[in-house]
Design a protein around this motif. Sequence first.
Motif, PDB file in Angstrom:
ATOM      1  N   UNK A  72     115.989  37.269  36.044  1.00 14.84           N
ATOM      2  CA  UNK A  72     116.727  36.772  34.811  1.00 14.84           C
ATOM      3  C   UNK A  72     116.824  35.258  34.862  1.00 14.84           C
ATOM      4  N   UNK A  73     116.929  34.589  36.074  1.00 17.95           N
ATOM      5  CA  UNK A  73     117.214  33.314  36.180  1.00 17.95           C
ATOM      6  C   UNK A  73     116.009  32.597  35.731  1.00 17.95           C
ATOM      7  N   UNK A  74     114.588  33.121  35.954  1.00 18.38           N
ATOM      8  CA  UNK A  74     113.621  32.431  35.630  1.00 18.38           C
ATOM      9  C   UNK A  74     113.394  32.668  33.953  1.00 18.38           C
ATOM     10  N   UNK A  75     113.846  33.866  33.550  1.00 15.35           N
ATOM     11  CA  UNK A  75     113.885  34.239  31.944  1.00 15.35           C
ATOM     12  C   UNK A  75     114.744  33.025  31.360  1.00 15.35           C
ATOM     13  N   UNK A  76     115.886  32.822  31.978  1.00 19.08           N
ATOM     14  CA  UNK A  76     116.804  31.899  31.199  1.00 19.08           C
ATOM     15  C   UNK A  76     116.310  30.583  31.165  1.00 19.08           C
ATOM     16  N   UNK A  77     115.491  30.271  32.356  1.00 17.80           N
ATOM     17  CA  UNK A  77     114.780  28.837  32.367  1.00 17.80           C
ATOM     18  C   UNK A  77     113.725  28.714  31.304  1.00 17.80           C
ATOM     19  N   UNK A  78     112.916  29.909  31.155  1.00 20.62           N
ATOM     20  CA  UNK A  78     111.942  29.802  29.871  1.00 20.62           C
ATOM     21  C   UNK A  78     112.503  29.797  28.843  1.00 20.62           C
ATOM     22  N   UNK A  79     113.757  30.506  28.447  1.00 17.45           N
ATOM     23  CA  UNK A  79     114.305  30.361  27.170  1.00 17.45           C
ATOM     24  C   UNK A  79     114.886  29.206  26.791  1.00 17.45           C
ATOM     25  N   UNK A  80     115.436  28.268  27.972  1.00 16.89           N
ATOM     26  CA  UNK A  80     116.006  27.131  27.767  1.00 16.89           C
ATOM     27  C   UNK A  80     114.870  25.915  27.445  1.00 16.89           C
ATOM     28  N   UNK A  81     113.808  26.393  28.045  1.00 16.85           N
ATOM     29  CA  UNK A  81     112.402  25.420  27.794  1.00 16.85           C
ATOM     30  C   UNK A  81     112.249  25.625  26.449  1.00 16.85           C
ATOM     31  N   UNK A  82     112.009  26.717  26.065  1.00 20.04           N
ATOM     32  CA  UNK A  82     111.249  27.154  24.651  1.00 20.04           C
ATOM     33  C   UNK A  82     112.284  26.759  23.681  1.00 20.04           C
ATOM     34  N   UNK A  83     113.544  26.685  23.819  1.00 25.18           N
ATOM     35  CA  UNK A  83     114.816  26.171  22.860  1.00 25.18           C
ATOM     36  C   UNK A  83     114.456  24.439  22.843  1.00 25.18           C
ATOM     37  N   UNK A  84     114.381  23.927  23.926  1.00 28.64           N
ATOM     38  CA  UNK A  84     114.166  22.536  23.931  1.00 28.64           C
ATOM     39  C   UNK A  84     112.859  21.979  23.245  1.00 28.64           C
ATOM     40  N   UNK A  85     111.692  22.945  23.435  1.00 29.68           N
ATOM     41  CA  UNK A  85     110.355  22.555  22.797  1.00 29.68           C
ATOM     42  C   UNK A  85     110.319  22.526  21.344  1.00 29.68           C
ATOM     43  N   UNK A  86     111.097  24.180  20.899  1.00 29.30           N
ATOM     44  CA  UNK A  86     110.802  24.548  19.601  1.00 29.30           C
ATOM     45  C   UNK A  86     111.985  24.315  18.956  1.00 29.30           C
ATOM     46  N   UNK A  87     113.251  24.443  19.472  1.00 29.99           N
ATOM     47  CA  UNK A  87     114.462  24.393  18.690  1.00 29.99           C
ATOM     48  C   UNK A  87     114.893  25.536  18.246  1.00 29.99           C
ATOM     49  N   UNK A  88     115.744  25.533  17.456  1.00 25.13           N
ATOM     50  CA  UNK A  88     116.448  26.892  16.980  1.00 25.13           C
ATOM     51  C   UNK A  88     115.337  27.379  15.466  1.00 25.13           C
ATOM     52  N   UNK A  89     116.145  28.411  14.873  1.00 22.64           N
ATOM     53  CA  UNK A  89     115.493  29.070  13.821  1.00 22.64           C
ATOM     54  C   UNK A  89     115.751  27.912  12.516  1.00 22.64           C
ATOM     55  N   UNK A  90     116.555  27.340  12.380  1.00 21.73           N
ATOM     56  CA  UNK A  90     116.368  26.310  11.350  1.00 21.73           C
ATOM     57  C   UNK A  90     115.508  25.174  11.490  1.00 21.73           C
ATOM     58  N   UNK A  91     115.269  24.676  12.632  1.00 21.85           N
ATOM     59  CA  UNK A  91     114.297  23.856  12.937  1.00 21.85           C
ATOM     60  C   UNK A  91     112.781  24.543  12.618  1.00 21.85           C
ATOM     61  N   UNK A  92     112.553  25.929  13.028  1.00 21.58           N
ATOM     62  CA  UNK A  92     111.441  26.257  12.714  1.00 21.58           C
ATOM     63  C   UNK A  92     111.036  26.353  11.318  1.00 21.58           C
ATOM     64  N   UNK A  93     112.179  26.717  10.567  1.00 20.93           N
ATOM     65  CA  UNK A  93     112.125  27.225   9.052  1.00 20.93           C
ATOM     66  C   UNK A  93     111.976  25.788   8.338  1.00 20.93           C
ATOM     67  N   UNK A  94     112.373  24.604   8.923  1.00 22.91           N
ATOM     68  CA  UNK A  94     112.262  23.249   8.268  1.00 22.91           C
ATOM     69  C   UNK A  94     110.627  22.874   8.537  1.00 22.91           C
ATOM     70  N   UNK A  95     110.342  23.098   9.563  1.00 20.83           N
ATOM     71  CA  UNK A  95     108.756  22.804  10.115  1.00 20.83           C
ATOM     72  C   UNK A  95     107.744  23.594   9.108  1.00 20.83           C
ATOM     73  N   UNK A 128     117.933  31.685  19.183  1.00 23.85           N
ATOM     74  CA  UNK A 128     117.679  31.486  20.616  1.00 23.85           C
ATOM     75  C   UNK A 128     119.070  31.229  21.391  1.00 23.85           C
ATOM     76  N   UNK A 129     120.058  30.840  20.854  1.00 23.76           N
ATOM     77  CA  UNK A 129     121.372  30.538  21.362  1.00 23.76           C
ATOM     78  C   UNK A 129     122.099  32.136  21.908  1.00 23.76           C
ATOM     79  N   UNK A 130     121.857  33.139  20.824  1.00 22.11           N
ATOM     80  CA  UNK A 130     122.219  34.311  21.118  1.00 22.11           C
ATOM     81  C   UNK A 130     121.285  34.920  22.168  1.00 22.11           C
ATOM     82  N   UNK A 131     120.154  34.812  22.364  1.00 21.71           N
ATOM     83  CA  UNK A 131     119.220  35.279  23.363  1.00 21.71           C
ATOM     84  C   UNK A 131     119.740  34.788  24.670  1.00 21.71           C
ATOM     85  N   UNK A 132     119.848  33.397  24.956  1.00 15.82           N
ATOM     86  CA  UNK A 132     120.363  32.669  26.251  1.00 15.82           C
ATOM     87  C   UNK A 132     121.774  33.369  26.468  1.00 15.82           C
ATOM     88  N   UNK A 133     122.383  33.416  25.363  1.00  9.22           N
ATOM     89  CA  UNK A 133     124.069  33.871  26.024  1.00  9.22           C
ATOM     90  C   UNK A 133     123.900  35.457  26.456  1.00  9.22           C
TER      91      UNK A 133
END
Length: 189
Positions: free
Chosen positions: A153-176, A70-75
């Motif tokens: 794109x600004x709205x997409x970035x806001x959605x991506x940030x909210x998704x990251x805050x809610x779900x975390x990154x790949x490692x957190x998803x894998x742990x869950x 998700x970090x790469x997606x945002x960048x």
Amino acid sequence: MENDKEFIPQKGGYRDLIAFQKATCIYDITYYFAHKFLDRTDRTVDQMIQAARSGRQNIAEGSAAATTSRETELKLTNVAKASLQELLLDYEDYLRQNGLVQWGISDVRTVKARDICKRHNDTEFYMKQIPSRSAEAIANIAIILIHQADTLLRLLIERQKADFLKNGGIREEMTRGRIAYRQQNGWKK
């Protein structure tokens, strides 16, 4: 795991993003504009085309990378936004340097073009229309599309940030996912 479909959901549906569709229109218009109205020896030709291309390609690449980062997606979404801002300046410079008018926000031409651009995200529509338009009109239409893509794109970035805050990154998803699997199969710590 009972609900495998939600474990690390595949991303990459960028072609459905209106921001990507608008960026494609911007790229095609810019390619036409640069080859029609700029001197082939002018470095601006390549710079404008590359900025438009970067805007489009980074949306696609960011979307594809979202499955594992998700970090790469945002960048990359931010890079797309920045590339289109660079292109916006090139169009504004062209108008200013050639004594042409950049239509104001409430200019009747802007209002009409903005409405048309809101309704059309298909590049074929623009490619049929622009050959009969002046350099001034095409540059202003591109500017309008860039502003619309920037907002998306600004709205997409806001959605991506909210998704990251809610779900975390790949490692957190894998742990869950691993914890849920163990719980479902009666594993103990």
